[in-house]
Write an enzyme that holds these catalytic residues in place. Structure first.
Site, PDB file in Angstrom:
ATOM      1  N   CYS A  93       0.853  -1.201   0.000  1.00 44.75           N
ATOM      2  CA  CYS A  93       0.000   0.000   0.000  1.00 44.75           C
ATOM      3  C   CYS A  93       0.881   1.240   0.000  1.00 44.75           C
ATOM      4  CB  CYS A  93      -0.944   0.003   1.194  1.00 44.75           C
ATOM      5  SG  CYS A  93      -2.034   1.431   1.198  1.00 44.75           S
ATOM      6  N   CYS A 121      -0.622   4.216   1.829  1.00 45.14           N
ATOM      7  CA  CYS A 121      -0.514   4.164   3.295  1.00 45.14           C
ATOM      8  C   CYS A 121       0.915   4.487   3.758  1.00 45.14           C
ATOM      9  CB  CYS A 121      -0.852   2.774   3.836  1.00 45.14           C
ATOM     10  SG  CYS A 121      -2.243   1.980   3.075  1.00 45.14           S
ATOM     11  N   ASP A 122       1.915   3.954   3.066  1.00 45.64           N
ATOM     12  CA  ASP A 122       3.294   3.996   3.590  1.00 45.64           C
ATOM     13  C   ASP A 122       4.233   4.950   2.853  1.00 45.64           C
ATOM     14  OD1 ASP A 122       2.510   2.136   5.429  1.00 45.64           O
ATOM     15  OD2 ASP A 122       3.221   0.414   4.287  1.00 45.64           O
TER      16      ASP A 122
END
Ligand code: NAP
Length: 309
Positions: free
Chosen positions: A136, A139-140
């Site tokens: 992801c 997300c990261d």
């Protein structure tokens, strides 16, 4: 037979956009049902940066749309329970669903379990997952503001995440095993206009290297001329497609050779009372809008099925 067992009219397995739509339609039709999910409601919407192609939604984050659907479900008095479904079988006139929370019984079952990310299956991937290897980027990506990263794949997921992360990180390498992209042309165009993106086409990843702090580099190989190269990166984001989450359906012959569920125009499989909706199905377009379409159709069809019974 256990005389006290509760047989739900309908069980929905999965609370992504398909499952939540089925829940909304069943609740509004006054059908009693249970809905379970392994994680938080929302499915892949929870890891989608921006949604711009769902009618009425011009610019909303995935988690925001997931929460709006969840609120709508809750306002109809529906609670989403947590359970990891492991097996489904048919016992006379109802289904027996084995989960980590025990057995659940239902007259009709609607599968809405979606897909999960495919792995690269190269050395270093498992070892550095969570320490530089992530599925992801949205997300990261923030963790790698001053670093170079690599994104593997050429589909909409890879390129959409790359467009987003290009605005955050110092440098992005796109490693794609083909010369042509499956992703929409508009996304490719947007990525090509980003100054910090380097494309490695006809190339595959061979090994991920690292140290005690996490990923340090990745080896790639050109599949046309055989040349090899090492890219110094702090993170590896594979987006090489997804597999249907259907292992628990092994009792039935309802899947194609890739594991996707086959359904008729009412979203019912060849097993009476077993319905399937959303990305887990064999279909030409996996989108929120096609998932919600399936959910509405299956809810009404399941209602008709249990009434007939
Ligand atoms: P996808 O479209 O199947 O793309 C997977 C990509 O990974 C392809 O470029 C494929 O290369 C490559 N690949 C597959 N196995 C590989 C391997 N072992 N090593 C290296 N590369 C590999 O998957 P996706 O991007 O996850 O998308 C899934 C579905 O969701 C699609 O229908 C997509 O359109 C949809 N989606 C839509 C949106 C949107 O509309 N905004 C966003 C995300 C996803 P080849 O091309 O050479 O096969």
């Amino acid at each position: 037979m256990n005389e006290n067992k509760v047989i739900h009219p309908v069980l929905i397995v999965g609370a992504g956009p398909a499952g939540m739509t089925a829940a909304i339609y069943l609740a509004r039709a006054n059908v009693k049902f249970k809905i379970v999910d392994k994680y938080a409601p929302g499915g892949k919407m929870n890891i989608t940066q921006l949604i711009e192609n769902y009618p009425g939604v011009t610019n909303m984050t995935g988690p925001d749309l997931a929460f709006k659907m969840f609120e709508q479900v809750r306002e109809l008095g529906v609670e989403i329970d947590y359970a990891d479904v492991q097996k489904i079988r048919k016992d006379e006139d109802h289904f027996v669903v084995t989960s980590d929370e025990g057995e659940i019984f239902a007259k009709a079952v609607i599968i809405a379990t979606g897909t999960q990310e495919r792995k690269l299956r190269i050395p270093g991937e498992a070892k550095y997952t969570g320490r530089g290897v992530s599925y992801c980027a949205v997300c990261d990506g923030n963790l790698y503001k001053n670093d170079a990263i690599v994104i593997i794949g050429g589909g909409n997921s890879a390129i959409e995440e790359a467009v987003f992360v290009a605005k955050i990180v110092k440098e992005i390498h796109i490693v794609h095993r083909n010369e042509n992209f499956r992703a929409d042309d508009s996304l490719i165009e947007e990525l090509r206009n980003s100054p910090n993106v380097k494309f490695h086409l006809n190339a595959i990843p061979t090994e991920i290297f690292g140290d005690q702090n996490g990923v340090t580099s990745i080896g790639i190989k050109n599949i046309v001329d055989g040349s090899e190269e090492t890219l110094n990166v702090k993170a590896v984001f594979p987006f090489v497609g997804s597999d249907a989450v259907t292992d628990f359906l092994s009792e039935f012959d309802v899947r194609d050779e890739k594991g996707f569920v086959l359904v008729d125009h009412e979203m019912m499989t060849n097993v009476p009372g077993l319905f399937s909706i959303g990305d887990v199905n064999k279909k030409v377009l996996r989108q929120i809008v096609t998932a919600t379409n399936d959910g509405a159709i299956a809810a009404l069809a399941a209602n008709r099925y249990i009434k007939k019974k």
